[in-house]
Scaffold this motif. Structure first.
Motif, short mmCIF file in Angstrom:
data_model
loop_
_atom_site.label_atom_id
_atom_site.label_comp_id
_atom_site.label_asym_id
_atom_site.label_seq_id
_atom_site.Cartn_x
_atom_site.Cartn_y
_atom_site.Cartn_z
N SER A 283 84.43 116.94 13.67
CA SER A 283 85.61 117.16 14.50
C SER A 283 85.25 117.39 15.97
O SER A 283 86.14 117.57 16.80
CB SER A 283 86.41 118.37 13.98
N GLN A 284 83.96 117.35 16.31
CA GLN A 284 83.53 117.56 17.68
C GLN A 284 83.52 116.23 18.45
O GLN A 284 83.52 115.15 17.84
CB GLN A 284 82.12 118.19 17.71
N PRO A 285 83.49 116.28 19.80
CA PRO A 285 83.44 115.04 20.59
C PRO A 285 82.28 114.15 20.16
O PRO A 285 81.14 114.63 20.01
CB PRO A 285 83.27 115.56 22.02
N PHE A 286 82.54 112.89 19.93
CA PHE A 286 81.55 111.90 19.51
C PHE A 286 80.90 112.27 18.17
O PHE A 286 79.83 111.77 17.85
CB PHE A 286 80.47 111.71 20.58
N ARG A 287 81.56 113.17 17.42
CA ARG A 287 81.04 113.58 16.09
C ARG A 287 79.58 114.00 16.20
O ARG A 287 78.76 113.68 15.35
CB ARG A 287 81.20 112.42 15.08
N THR A 288 79.28 114.75 17.25
CA THR A 288 77.89 115.07 17.58
C THR A 288 77.69 116.57 17.80
O THR A 288 78.54 117.23 18.42
CB THR A 288 77.46 114.32 18.85
N ALA A 289 76.58 117.07 17.30
CA ALA A 289 76.15 118.44 17.57
C ALA A 289 74.71 118.43 18.04
O ALA A 289 73.93 117.55 17.67
CB ALA A 289 76.28 119.32 16.33
N ILE A 290 74.36 119.40 18.84
CA ILE A 290 72.99 119.54 19.36
C ILE A 290 72.48 120.91 18.95
O ILE A 290 73.12 121.93 19.23
CB ILE A 290 72.97 119.40 20.89
N GLN A 291 71.35 120.94 18.28
CA GLN A 291 70.73 122.20 17.88
C GLN A 291 69.67 122.57 18.90
O GLN A 291 68.84 121.73 19.27
CB GLN A 291 70.10 122.07 16.49
N ILE A 292 69.70 123.82 19.36
CA ILE A 292 68.78 124.28 20.40
C ILE A 292 67.96 125.44 19.86
O ILE A 292 68.50 126.42 19.33
CB ILE A 292 69.55 124.71 21.67
N PHE A 293 66.64 125.33 20.00
CA PHE A 293 65.71 126.36 19.54
C PHE A 293 64.78 126.74 20.69
O PHE A 293 64.51 125.92 21.58
CB PHE A 293 64.87 125.85 18.36
N ASP A 294 64.27 127.97 20.66
CA ASP A 294 63.24 128.33 21.62
C ASP A 294 61.88 128.39 20.92
O ASP A 294 61.79 128.22 19.70
CB ASP A 294 63.57 129.66 22.33
N GLN A 295 60.85 128.61 21.68
CA GLN A 295 59.50 128.53 21.13
C GLN A 295 59.23 129.56 20.03
O GLN A 295 58.41 129.32 19.15
CB GLN A 295 58.47 128.68 22.25
N LYS A 296 59.93 130.68 20.07
CA LYS A 296 59.70 131.72 19.06
C LYS A 296 60.15 131.28 17.68
O LYS A 296 59.62 131.76 16.67
CB LYS A 296 60.45 133.00 19.46
N LYS B 66 64.60 114.35 19.35
CA LYS B 66 64.48 115.67 19.98
C LYS B 66 64.16 115.53 21.46
O LYS B 66 63.63 114.52 21.92
CB LYS B 66 63.38 116.49 19.30
N TYR B 67 64.51 116.57 22.19
CA TYR B 67 64.21 116.68 23.62
C TYR B 67 63.59 118.05 23.86
O TYR B 67 63.96 119.03 23.22
CB TYR B 67 65.49 116.54 24.45
N THR B 68 62.65 118.09 24.80
CA THR B 68 61.97 119.34 25.15
C THR B 68 62.12 119.58 26.65
O THR B 68 61.97 118.65 27.45
CB THR B 68 60.47 119.27 24.78
N THR C 185 63.66 124.59 31.08
CA THR C 185 64.81 125.38 31.51
C THR C 185 66.07 124.84 30.85
O THR C 185 66.10 123.69 30.39
CB THR C 185 64.99 125.31 33.04
N ILE C 186 67.11 125.66 30.85
CA ILE C 186 68.40 125.23 30.29
C ILE C 186 68.96 124.07 31.10
O ILE C 186 69.47 123.10 30.54
CB ILE C 186 69.39 126.42 30.27
N GLU C 187 68.85 124.17 32.42
CA GLU C 187 69.38 123.11 33.28
C GLU C 187 68.66 121.79 33.03
O GLU C 187 69.30 120.72 32.98
CB GLU C 187 69.26 123.51 34.75
N GLU C 188 67.36 121.84 32.88
CA GLU C 188 66.58 120.64 32.60
C GLU C 188 66.98 120.04 31.26
O GLU C 188 67.13 118.81 31.11
CB GLU C 188 65.09 120.97 32.62
N LEU C 189 67.18 120.91 30.26
CA LEU C 189 67.59 120.44 28.95
C LEU C 189 68.97 119.79 29.02
O LEU C 189 69.20 118.74 28.40
CB LEU C 189 67.60 121.60 27.95
N LEU D 99 70.16 115.96 27.90
CA LEU D 99 71.19 115.75 26.90
C LEU D 99 72.50 115.22 27.48
O LEU D 99 73.45 114.97 26.74
CB LEU D 99 71.48 117.08 26.17
N GLU D 100 72.53 115.08 28.79
CA GLU D 100 73.74 114.62 29.49
C GLU D 100 74.92 115.55 29.23
O GLU D 100 76.04 115.14 28.94
CB GLU D 100 74.08 113.18 29.10
N ILE D 101 74.62 116.86 29.33
CA ILE D 101 75.62 117.91 29.19
C ILE D 101 75.75 118.64 30.52
O ILE D 101 74.76 118.78 31.25
CB ILE D 101 75.21 118.91 28.08
#
Length: 376
Positions: free
Chosen positions: A323-336, A352-354, A357-361, A365-367
């Motif tokens: 039900s989300q835009p483009f039927r897409t979800a992005i999972q975000i994890f940190d190094q821990k 995956k993308y690495t 910083t949040i802004e770089e990520l 992801l084009e967010i």
């Protein structure tokens, strides 16, 4: 005179179990697999081959299900009790108490017996060390209730069961799908029509078992029963489950029953093919979301990722993703949390993308960076 007493339509776990049960009770059995021999096994082939059943812990299970477990492996395994009351509580929780009480208890009270029966037919089981446990102080601590799998997962389960039905003397015909049930004037089943490599033919038989899956491979039926947009989803498993068995049953007056607008929906890698990959199998799923956050293309969270263990949430979260835009979800994890992720995040086919910083990520992801930063 029929050459068979029972025809089983399908060749996944349910079908092959039905064939074994019929054969051990003396029936002459024919198994019809719509897929080719190379694509056999239905959706079962693409599963983890995991089972939920009643037990009181590792010592109990080792007596008749995990009979291959060594003493050292048993000492390293902490398997929580999963008795009939716990099974019932979980079943009613995830179904919002919509499960039929009689059928629920039949499932629960027959679950252990079913595993022992499969074991008696040569199906081997092991603990799900890689997916359903964490190594804590040298011991595998299991969680979630589905802790035992067939050796080799779903594909291993199917191959072991096919070997057993062949050993028992069942006949298997590939590339042959059932198209219509045939009844006498008294409404009894007298046979079925099938379509194979040579065209249509009729098989006379007094009993037919329909165990040929749902309609997940049929985009028209998905939209009809699940709703708008479901024609666009990826199918985790076989491309052959077109709802044939359901259609044939309804055509002769079977009563529709159950939850037609629900399905087993799974968060699936965005780069996965339209149907299941027989090499990657179920490793396109991404189920370590409780260790991070999930956002949509607007950079907004839309579920509580840590609401419960993933066994109890991934199906409903899969539907939320649709039900989300483009039927897409992005999972975000940190190094821990990276070391805690399941093995499916380490396959070479993962998307995956690495970033540092949040802004770089967000840029990768084009967010919108501000939106994602505010969410985090």
């Amino acid at each position: 005179m029929s050459d068979y007493d029972v025809v089983v339509v399908g060749a996944g776990n349910a079908a092959l179990s039905a064939a074994m049960a019929a054969r051990e009770n003396g029936a002459r059995v024919l198994i019809l697999e719509k897929a080719s021999e190379e694509e056999r096994g239905g959706n079962s082939y693409f599963t983890a081959g995991g089972f939920r059943f009643c037990h009181t812990g590792i010592d109990d299970v080792a007596t008749d299900v995990l009979t291959d477990l060594s003493p050292a492996e048993r000492d390293q395994t902490v398997l929580p009790v999963h008795d009939r009351e716990i099974f019932y509580e979980v079943l009613m929780k995830v179904t919002h108490h919509q499960s039929d009480e009689t059928m629920a208890w039949q499932l629960i009270d027959g679950s252990r017996q079913a595993l022992v029966w499969l074991r008696s037919h040569g199906i081997r089981f092991i603990p799900m060390f890689g997916r359903q446990s964490f190594l804590i102080e040298g011991k595998h601590q299991f969680y979630g209730g589905v802790n035992i799998e067939a050796v080799g997962g779903g594909s291993g389960l199917v191959e072991m069961e096919l070997a057993e039905v062949n050993r028992m003397g069942c006949h298997v015909r590939y590339s042959t799908g059932a198209t219509r049930l045939i009844q006498g004037k008294d409404r009894r089943i007298t046979g079925l029509e099938v379509r194979g490599p040579e065209g249509y033919e009729t098989i006379s038989v007094p009993a037919v078992v329909l165990a040929c899956g749902g309609f997940e491979s049929n985009p028209e039926m998905r939209v009809r029963y699940l709703g708008q947009g479901w024609d666009l989803c990826r199918v985790r498993g076989t491309r052959h489950n077109m709802g044939d068995g359901i259609r044939m049953a309804l055509e002769i007056g079977a009563q529709p029953y159950g939850n037609w607008s629900g399905c087993h929906s799974v968060g699936w890698d965005i780069s996965a093919p339209p149907y299941g990959d027989r090499f990657v199998l179920d490793n396109f799923q991404k189920h370590s979301y409780p260790w991070g956050i999930m956002v949509n293309r607007r950079g907004e969270r839309f579920v509580d990722e840590g609401e419960d263990v993933r066994n109890h949430t991934y199906v409903k979260f899969g539907r939320e993703i649709m039900s989300q835009p483009f039927r897409t979800a992005i999972q975000i994890f940190d190094q821990k949390t990276i070391p805690l992720l399941r093995d499916e995040y380490r396959i070479k086919q993962v998307t995956k993308y690495t970033a540092n910083t949040i802004e770089e990520l967000a840029g990768e992801l084009e967010i919108n960076p501000q939106s994602l930063k505010a969410t985090v």
